[in-house]
Design an enzyme around this catalytic site. Structure first.
Site: not given
Ligand code: R5P
Length: 282
Positions: A121, A159, A182, A212-214
């Site tokens: 990460h 991002d 943003k 993770s959650t998408g």
């Molecule tokens: C955030 O810092 C990570 O790089 C991912 O963007 C994040 O973990 C994605 O999470 P989710 O799928 O829940 O939006």
């Protein structure tokens, strides 16, 4: 030369086609504790252990394997961690918290001389490992999977933090890349938009480290649709999918793919070539 931990069982067959495996016995005692035993002898070993759920169990197993290999006389130990648990907990956000990734790095450093992590990460956190530590970003494998699907499309990071990933994939494919940012449009409203690129009529690949959650990918994909993007593909190195996330993301885009650092039904891109290359360097 490779030792396969429980968290890398899904890679065993593919790795065994390219390199020798050191036989180990791994089981669980009735009370839940792990038992490992190294059944061969040698000088150098590369342990492969991904630390997705059950994270703590897979981490403890990595330590036990390190201890067992040292005890068996192995002198040089490397560990490859396709997915490193706790890597997102890399700073104190509330007083009293640990820097969890630092604790994990120090613990692994007790046994291993070299650490290889896939798409960590925050690469800066590798500094907490006392030996040689390297981040591997499988840009070529990702690019290769999507090369015939994108045409003259572009690569976007959801991002700015993920921009380097988009850049690496785009460079392999010779395509344009950018990231979302943003934009505040009123005191109460923030809009996300891709910076300095026109996505209208283009195929777009969104690249991130983790899904993770998408939520992040779905939001980005919906904006691209509104802006007239043609086909929308999403890829992440690690599919840490929360329940229902694969279905939700798949519905929002043309295709979802992740690598096999974690085994999932959409782990379509293999990282094994990178692991095999580490073995060849020995
Ligand atoms: C955030 O810092 C990570 O790089 C991912 O963007 C994040 O973990 C994605 O999470 P989710 O799928 O829940 O939006």
């Amino acid at each position: 030369m490779f030792v396969i931990g429980s968290g890398a069982k899904h890679l065993e067959e593919e790795i065994s086609r390219h390199g020798n495996l050191i036989n180990v016995e791994i089981k669980k005692f009735p009370d839940g504790e792990k038992y490992v035993r190294v059944l061969e002898r040698g000088k150098e070993a590369i342990v492969i252990q991904s630390t997705y759920h059950p994270q703590d169990e897979n981490l403890i197993e990595a330590l036990l394997l390190g201890d067992a290999l040292s005890e068996a006389g192995f002198k040089k130990l490397k560990i490859v961690i396709p997915y490193l648990a706790y890597s997102r907990q890399d700073r104190v956000t509330k007083e009293g918290e640990p820097i969890s990734v630092r604790a994990i790095m120090k613990m692994l450093g007790l046994y291993y001389d070299e650490l290889y992590v896939f798409d960590i990460h925050n690469p800066k956190t590798l500094e907490h490992f006392p030996g040689i530590a390297k981040n591997i970003y499988p840009a070529e494998a990702i690019a290769n999977y999507f090369k015939d699907k994108l045409g003259e499309g572009l690569i976007l990071a959801p991002d700015k933090g993920a921009l380097e990933r988009a850049k690496r994939v785009a460079e392999v494919l010779g395509l344009e890349y950018s990231h979302f940012e943003k934009e505040r449009i009123s005191p109460t409203e923030v809009r996300m938009k891709p910076v300095d690129v026109d996505v209208n009529g283009k195929n777009v690949l969104i690249v991130d480290d983790i899904i993770s959650t998408g939520g992040t990918m779905i939001k980005a994909a919906n904006i691209l649709r509104e802006l007239g993007a043609k086909e929308i593909f999403v890829v992440a190195t690690h599919g840490v999918f929360a329940e229902g996330a694969i279905e939700r993301v798949s519905k929002a885009v043309n295709e979802l793919a992740v690598t096999n650092t974690i085994p999932t039904e959409v782990s379509k891109i293999s990282i094994v070539d990178y692991i095999v290359k580490l073995g060849e360097k020995e």
